[in-house]
Each structure stands twice: as structure tokens, then as C-alpha cells.
Design an enzyme around this catalytic site. Structure first.
Site, PDB file in Angstrom:
ATOM      1  N   GLU A 151       1.715   6.079  -4.405  1.00 19.29           N
ATOM      2  CA  GLU A 151       2.395   6.068  -4.715  1.00 19.29           C
ATOM      3  C   GLU A 151       3.705   6.101  -5.760  1.00 19.29           C
ATOM      4  O   GLU A 151       3.434   5.193  -6.690  1.00 19.29           O
ATOM      5  CB  GLU A 151       2.581   4.008  -4.217  1.00 19.29           C
ATOM      6  CG  GLU A 151       1.449   3.849  -2.917  1.00 19.29           C
ATOM      7  CD  GLU A 151       1.385   2.144  -3.097  1.00 19.29           C
ATOM      8  OE1 GLU A 151       1.944   0.762  -4.525  1.00 19.29           O
ATOM      9  OE2 GLU A 151       0.741   1.507  -2.392  1.00 19.29           O
ATOM     10  N   GLU A 173      -1.906   2.178   3.480  1.00 21.40           N
ATOM     11  CA  GLU A 173      -2.681   0.738   3.147  1.00 21.40           C
ATOM     12  C   GLU A 173      -1.512  -0.227   3.576  1.00 21.40           C
ATOM     13  O   GLU A 173      -0.457   0.270   4.403  1.00 21.40           O
ATOM     14  CB  GLU A 173      -2.387   0.967   1.585  1.00 21.40           C
ATOM     15  CG  GLU A 173      -2.732   1.104   0.935  1.00 21.40           C
ATOM     16  CD  GLU A 173      -2.359   0.978  -1.061  1.00 21.40           C
ATOM     17  OE1 GLU A 173      -2.365  -0.043  -0.853  1.00 21.40           O
ATOM     18  OE2 GLU A 173      -3.098   1.669  -1.664  1.00 21.40           O
TER      19      GLU A 173
END
Ligand code: FCB
Length: 457
Positions: free
Chosen positions: A171, A359
Site C-alpha cells: 500500500e 487483504e
């Protein structure tokens, strides 16, 4: 509803069901075996940054409970574990000496996974930058990208022979915008110029990392994990539609563009390009080397409207209200169709390789009652998003796996320990792990899933 056997039958035989964590969120042992502080140690020790001034000193004490946690993963019946490696354990000062004891820990972790028949998906950077590098500007400094390259090479030289997949970054949106522009994550900057530097040097580090991994282990499946945003305009009006397009470029395009097309988006460059650091010859080629896979972390959609304020900085948007009424305990709107929309849009815009959902999960804070945790809403959330993933496979998208976030409750960054995402509950007083209802259900799903070469039913 949500019968795990029916759901399991919707996935092809080579699909990977896994669980995910990250080093700083679970390991603890912050000062053991030569580890030095990261920017998250400094940040969490500063008042007002992290809820309750919680820090990562002990966390889930995973560093000292490795074997029992590996047994726990095995007991869930999943075939893969996604974890991150702590740079401050491997090269504690960022540059300088390599700490063998740090490498030994991940050696034991990877060997422990192999011994249990579990695939190892490693992430090289999940936000714990060695604090010493902050003295030179952290991610706003070009040399941090080269320090990262050496770190990547060091890890892969030691562990690369036993990893099933590696991601350079987790991320970058968070370590760039959330950390340098919105000030929510370490180092807590609120500064567009700093953020633009962090952006390019993080992208560059990704590319340098790919080169380092490939030089050591050309066959190792190399990827990048992005929390792409499913962006929805607050209305059908022209201004809001244009705002959503700008937001797409700003939140997604500045990562997907360089990596998958070799360019920053036009709109972004014309608004902010003059404030970017110099893009040196060869940078964009380094950043855009082909990847074997990419990972999507998805939780909630982003809804935006046009910001009418005079002189509003690009992308000039304001939040628009949620559409779905359901929200998790952290306040995030639950809207599974956005996951499907996002995968379709990204594949239409970019030539993407195979995809893992690296995720997905939900924050619900219910505790243990009579030895059990009834977290039905988390189970429903995971089942619904897996349903959308199965739909995408049926439509022909190359979705290869799904990792539940998270294996266990852990340090939820600026929210500290008060926000729980685990499918296993952690009692932070006793370090007792209790598999929640969602975890039992996920184990049933993994157990019902027939591995093999077959296509989905
Ligand atoms: C993601 C992070 C992960 C975790 C979840 C809830 O942004 O990658 O570490 O905090 O959110």
C-alpha cells in the site's frame, strides 16, 4: 446462507486461501536481537499520534511465540500466509551492517511454514522504515530508494529460495499520501511537496527492488500490493463526475500509471508535476518492469464530490456520503459490489498480471464471552467479498487467491489496539489466542475446498 461448502465449490482448484499480517503490527520484541527503532516506534511514542499512545513494543508478542502462531495458522487449514519482513531487524540502521539475528528469525518463520505445507508470501516493506533513515529525509530522499534496494537484495539472497511470492511494497498509497500529505501515519507530515517526493522515490524503490529480486532469484514470483480505491462520484452531475476522474488519477493512477504504463497520469502532472522531484533518465523504465502478480487490498469504497473551494488543491474533492447503511466498527462503509467494479475498471485501464486479494476483512470489536467470540458480521463480510471474487473468476478475471486480514487482532496503526480485524481474538493481557466464529468458518471453507487442477463449479 454463506454455506462454506457451496462457496468453496465456486473457486478453481489452484486458488489460494490464506491469512495476512504485518511485522510491526504483531511482532513486538521491539528491542530484541539487534532490532533498532522504525519511524513507527518514534511516531507511536509521541503523544497524540496513536490512540491511547499504544505502541509496538509487545504487540501480539509474535516474535517470541512464532511456533505456536504457525501452529495456529496450520489449524485454520489455509494454504498460504502473507507476512512482512521488518527492515529494522535486517539492516537496523537502514544502511550499514546486516543483522544476522534478524534474518535468522525469518529463516525460522519460512522453514516453519514449509514444514507445515504452507506457502510463504513475503512483503518487504509494510511501513516500518528504519528510523535512522528519517534523518536523511526518509522517503522524501532519493537515497532511501537505494537503501531499500540493498535491503531487498539482502533478504532475497537469504530467503528467496524458499519464498513462494514476494511483494516489494504494501500500500504505497498509505506510506505516501496518508503518511506525508494527510499526516495520519508515520512520519505524520502534512505537506504536498514532501508527499510528491515520497511518491516518486517510493515508486523508484519498487522498481529498484524488482531489479534486486530478479538479479538474485529470477524465478521468484514478484509483485506489488496496492490498496486501489474504488472511486464513486457523489452524483451524476458533470462536476462530480470530473472530480471522481481526478480522484482516480490521484489515488490510483500515480501508482498504477508508472508501474503498469511507465507514466504518471496527465491530469496529475499538469496540476502538480512542477513540484515533483526530478525524474531522472531511466527512472520510469525501472519502475515499469513487468510484474508476475499484483495484490489488491480492498475494504471500502471512496465516494467523492467536487470541492468548490477557491484554489482547492488537486484533486480538489470532498468526501461524499456513503450509500450502504452498514458500517464496520472503524466506520468504514460495507459495499462489496465496489470490489467487483474496481477489478473491472483497473483491468480495463491497465494491462494487469494475475491478481491476489492480499487483504480484505472487517473491523468488529466484540470480545470473548464464555470462551467464544461471536463475530457474525465479519463472517458475513468475508463471505460476501469472496462471493464477488468468485463472480470475477467466472467473468474471466485472473483472481488467484484471497488473504483474510487478519490472522489475529493486532496494532491497527493510528487506532492502536482498540480496532480489531482478526479472525482470531488476542487478549493483550495474557496473549491468549481464541479463534472467532469467522475464523472457524474460514477454516471450514479452507477445509471444504478441493485443491487440484479443476475449474470452478
Ligand atoms: C491496511 C493495512 C493493514 C491493516 C488494514 C486494516 O491498510 O495494509 O496493515 O492495517 O489496512
Amino acid at each position: 446462507m454463506n454455506d462454506p461448502r457451496i462457496l468453496a465449490g465456486r473457486f478453481p482448484g489452484d486458488f489460494v486461501f490464506g491469512v495476512a499480517t504485518a511485522a510491526f503490527q504483531i511482532e513486538g520484541a521491539a528491542k530484541m536481537d539487534g532490532r533498532k527503532p522504525s519511524i513507527w516506534d518514534a511516531f507511536s511514542n509521541m503523544p497524540g499520534r496513536v490512540y491511547g499512545r499504544h505502541n509496538g513494543d509487545v504487540a501480539c508478542d509474535h516474535y517470541n511465540r512464532l511456533e505456536e502462531d504457525l501452529d495456529l495458522i496450520q489449524s485454520l487449514g489455509v494454504s498460504a500466509y502473507r507476512f512482512s519482513i521488518a527492515w529494522p531487524r535486517i539492516i537496523p540502521e537502514g544502511t550499514g551492517p546486516v543483522n544476522e539475528k534478524g534474518l535468522d528469525f525469518y529463516d525460522r518463520l519460512v522453514d516453519g511454514l514449509k514444514a507445515r505445507g504452507i506457502k510463504a508470501f513475503a512483503t518487504l516493506y509494510h511501513w516500518d522504515l528504519p528510523l535512522m533513515l528519517a534523518g536523511d529525509g526518509g522517503w522524501t530522499a532519493r537515497q532511501t530508494a537505494y537503501a531499500y534496494q540493498r535491503y531487498a537484495k539482502t533478504v532475497i539472497a537469504r530467503l528467496g529460495d524458499r519464498l513462494d511470492a514476494v511483494a516489494t511494497f504494501n500500500e504505497p498509497w498509505c506510506s505516501v499520501w496518508l503518511s506525508h500529505l494527510y499526516g495520519i501515519h508515520a512520519p505524520g507530515e502534512c505537506n504536498m511537496d514532501a508527499a510528491l517526493h515520497a511518491l516518486h522515490f517510493t515508486n523508484l524503490a519498487h522498481g529498484l527492488g524488482v531489479a534486486a529480486i530478479r538479479a538474485e532469484r529470477p524465478q521468484l514470483a514478484t509483485g506489488l500490493v496496492l490498496n486501489a480505491h474504488s472511486i464513486h462520484a457523489g452524483s451524476d452531475g458533470e462536476a462530480d463526475q470530473a472530480a471522481a476522474a481526478r480522484a482516480f488519477d490521484f489515488h490510483n493512477g500515480v501508482f498504477f500509471g508508472p508501474v503498469f504504463k511507465g507514466d504518471y497520469p496527465e491530469s496529475f502532472l499538469s496540476a502538480l508535476g512542477a513540484r515533483m522531484p526530478a525524474i531522472e533518465p531511466g527512472d520510469m523504465e525501472t519502475i515499469s518492469q513487468p510484474l508476475d502478480w499484483w495484490g489488491l487490498n480492498y475494504y471500502t469504497p471512496m465516494r467523492v464530490s467536487h470541492d468548490p473551494a477557491e484554489g482547492a488543491e488537486f484533486p480538489a474533492t470532498v468526501p461524499a456520503p456513503p450509500v450502504a447503511e452498514i458500517r464496520t466498527d472503524i466506520g468504514w462503509e460495507v459495499f462489496a459490489p465496489a470490489l467487483g467494479d474496481l477489478i473491472r475498471k483497473l483491468n480495463a485501464d491497465y494491462a494487469l498480471p494475475a491478481c491476489y486479494i492480499t487483504e480484505n476483512g472487517a473491523c468488529y470489536n466484540m470480545g470473548v464471552e464464555n470462551g467464544a467470540v461471536d463475530d457474525r458480521p465479519r463472517l458475513d463480510y468475508i463471505a460476501e467479498h469472496l462471493g464477488v471474487t468468485a463472480d470475477l473468476i467466472r467473468e474471466g478475471y485472473p483472481m488467484r487467491g484471497y488473504f483474510a486480514w487478519s490472522l489475529m487482532d493486532n496494532f491497527e496503526w493510528a487506532e492502536g489496539y482498540r480496532m480489531r480485524f482478526g479472525i482470531v481474538h488476542v487478549d493483550y493481557e495474557t496473549q491468549l489466542r481464541t479463534i472467532k466464529k469467522s475464523g472457524k468458518w474460514y477454516a471450514e471453507l479452507a477445509g471444504a475446498f478441493r485443491k487440484g487442477r479443476h475449474r470452478a463449479a
